[in-house]
Design a protein around this motif. Structure first.
Motif, PDB file in Angstrom:
ATOM      1  N   LYS A   1      49.741  52.309  45.968  1.00  0.00           N
ATOM      2  CA  LYS A   1      51.016  52.745  45.391  1.00  0.00           C
ATOM      3  C   LYS A   1      50.800  53.801  44.303  1.00  0.00           C
ATOM      4  O   LYS A   1      51.574  54.762  44.193  1.00  0.00           O
ATOM      5  CB  LYS A   1      51.765  51.537  44.847  1.00  0.00           C
TER       6      LYS A   1
ATOM      7  N   GLU B   1      45.675  42.489  46.107  1.00  0.00           N
ATOM      8  CA  GLU B   1      46.473  42.857  44.935  1.00  0.00           C
ATOM      9  C   GLU B   1      46.001  44.197  44.369  1.00  0.00           C
ATOM     10  O   GLU B   1      46.811  45.101  44.117  1.00  0.00           O
ATOM     11  CB  GLU B   1      46.372  41.750  43.885  1.00  0.00           C
TER      12      GLU B   1
ATOM     13  N   SER C   1      52.889  49.654  38.704  1.00  0.00           N
ATOM     14  CA  SER C   1      53.282  48.568  39.612  1.00  0.00           C
ATOM     15  C   SER C   1      52.108  48.104  40.453  1.00  0.00           C
ATOM     16  O   SER C   1      51.130  48.785  40.636  1.00  0.00           O
ATOM     17  CB  SER C   1      54.405  49.038  40.513  1.00  0.00           C
TER      18      SER C   1
ATOM     19  N   LYS D   1      55.541  40.605  44.601  1.00  0.00           N
ATOM     20  CA  LYS D   1      55.245  41.682  43.655  1.00  0.00           C
ATOM     21  C   LYS D   1      55.308  43.069  44.297  1.00  0.00           C
ATOM     22  O   LYS D   1      55.775  44.028  43.669  1.00  0.00           O
ATOM     23  CB  LYS D   1      53.869  41.460  43.037  1.00  0.00           C
ATOM     24  N   HIS D   2      54.866  43.178  45.538  1.00  0.00           N
ATOM     25  CA  HIS D   2      54.650  44.514  46.107  1.00  0.00           C
ATOM     26  C   HIS D   2      55.484  44.851  47.343  1.00  0.00           C
ATOM     27  O   HIS D   2      55.715  46.029  47.612  1.00  0.00           O
ATOM     28  CB  HIS D   2      53.175  44.673  46.503  1.00  0.00           C
TER      29      HIS D   2
ATOM     30  N   THR E   1      47.955  47.932  44.579  1.00  0.00           N
ATOM     31  CA  THR E   1      48.182  48.638  43.317  1.00  0.00           C
ATOM     32  C   THR E   1      47.667  50.064  43.406  1.00  0.00           C
ATOM     33  O   THR E   1      48.352  51.022  43.018  1.00  0.00           O
ATOM     34  CB  THR E   1      47.502  47.890  42.165  1.00  0.00           C
TER      35      THR E   1
END
Length: 436
Positions: free
Chosen positions: A155, A148, A436, A224-225, A152
């Motif tokens: 990105k 996670e 994000s 989420k990603h 993050t």
């Protein structure tokens, strides 16, 4: 425009039938860059979305084709031999650093003109840990916690250049408007980064993110990603359940369900008749291994002690349904066990079928297209990560026989409409999203 099917070709050696290399030309094609370039050209001829390179740490089974070449290096070679097809390289977020991956993917995106993607896995064995300093593999929650933070940061690095940051004005001598390319500062529980990224904004906004994993933690990470998910499912009900779950979780993060694609793995063997295809498959999957060896290998796939597997008995459901069950790949094991439950199969039945986490389709182009179309229209998949059986003929059969049949049914493109991977996937160029 009507919904269109998406097809990647999974170029890795490990998903191929055991004897595939003996029928391939050259046999050691997976160690030959010219063959990888040819693979990309054949897949591009078939208008496929992307060449997808899986990776396993470590690849120590030398009885069949293995992962030897670095995926990013290999995809850069494919990029120089092609013009439109997407290029996806796999990496482990458990053992890679986000800055390195952001830079590698940015380099591949630049080399390919906007066709790069990354496939993020968390690794699944202590053998992988031994490659990077020893010790045991972190537990699943820790691995996904790091993944996670890893995504993050990746990105945010990709998004760190504001529009207009790259000036490149010979008259003034200004290359970069430096306030528009700020330093990223990130300090998390697992990842810490202080860096200025070297790459301006991408042609496609940022590279596509694919995630492989069917565990609850993997679904959350993908929701989420990810732009697409490589998963395992052997039945339409199982595929539909995963499809709904993932897209519902993506909606919970404020995303459109159409912004994340579900791409199960699929092994394809084609023939001019069903009998011809079945004979080809039988020759390729015959291992000659003794039963104890086969049972040990299958126990490793299912995540159960080998002494619990009995050929003429059902899988050990008490153990599998208990708290100790922890397979390397939850999604892969569940896809096999789902079939065993639904059809009341024994371990022998599963082995005789050549049970694999990825579904096998063996038949004529029309028969294989029937199944693909059914899964697609029933919303069990948005497309597939397809494995050819033999190089190059298996991929040529897909490009030259299966693809025209899918086109005839109106579910697959007849020409590329985009020059980027995100465009092939029907995704917009990504917006700048620092949070994000």
């Amino acid at each position: 425009m009507s919904r269109q099917l998406h097809l990647n070709v999974n170029g890795n050696g490990l998903a191929k039938p055991p004897n595939s290399w003996r029928h391939s030309d050259p046999p050691l094609w997976f160690l030959d860059f010219a063959s990888w370039e040819k693979l990309g050209q054949i897949a591009e001829r078939g208008l496929l979305d992307a060449v997808f390179l899986a990776d396993v740490l470590p690849s120590a089974d030398f009885t069949r084709p293995w992962h030897a070449l670095d995926p990013f290096m290999t995809q850069t070679a494919v990029a120089r031999a092609t013009t439109r097809i997407g290029l996806v390289a796999t990496l482990s977020s458990t053992y890679r650093q986000p800055f390195d991956v952001a830079r590698l993917a940015a380099t591949l995106d630049l080399a390919s003109g906007g066709r790069a993607g990354i496939n993020v896995v968390t690794s699944g064995s202590d053998d992988a840990a031994a490659l990077y300093g020893g010790g045991r593999l972190p537990d699943r929650d820790t691995r996904y916690g790091r993944a996670e933070e890893f995504l993050t940061v990746v990105k945010q690095l990709w998004d760190s250049w504001e529009p207009g940051a790259l000036v490149a004005d010979p008259a003034t001598g200004v290359i970069v408007d430096e306030p528009l390319a700020p330093r990223l500062e990130f300090a998390g529980q697992h990842v810490s980064v202080s860096a200025r990224f070297q790459f301006p904004r991408f042609v496609q906004g940022r590279p596509a993110i694919i995630q492989a994993g069917g565990s609850p933690q993997g679904i959350e990470l993908a929701a989420k990603h990810a732009d697409a998910v490589f998963c395992q499912a052997n039945t339409i009900p199982a595929g539909q359940e995963f499809y709904r779950t993932l897209k519902d979780r993506a909606a919970a993060y404020g995303r459109s369900p159409d912004e994340i694609l579900v791409l199960p793995g699929l092994n394809i063997t084609l023939g001019s008749t069903e009998a011809e295809a079945a004979a080809r498959r039988a020759e390729l999957v015959a291992t000659g291994a003794d039963e104890p060896t086969r049972l040990r290998a299958f126990a490793n796939v299912l995540g159960v002690p080998a002494d619990l597997l009995k050929l003429d008995s059902a899988p050990p459901w008490d153990y599998i349904d208990g708290p100790e069950w922890s397979p390397r790949s939850i999604g892969g094991a569940k896809s096999i066990l789902d079939v065993a439950r639904r059809e009341d199969l024994s371990i022998r039945d599963l082995l005789e079928r050549g049970a694999d986490a990825q579904r096998a389709l063996v038949g004529t182009p029309e028969q294989v297209a029937d199944s693909i179309e059914e899964w697609f229209t029933q919303r069990a998949a948005d497309g597939f990560n397809v494995n050819f059986d033999v190089f190059p003929s298996g991929l040529e059969h897909i490009a030259d026989q299966l693809v025209p049949e899918l086109q005839r049914r109106g579910i697959f493109r007849k020409e590329y409409e985009s020059a980027t991977l995100r465009g092939h996937y029907g995704l917009p160029a990504s917006a700048r999203q620092h949070t994000s």
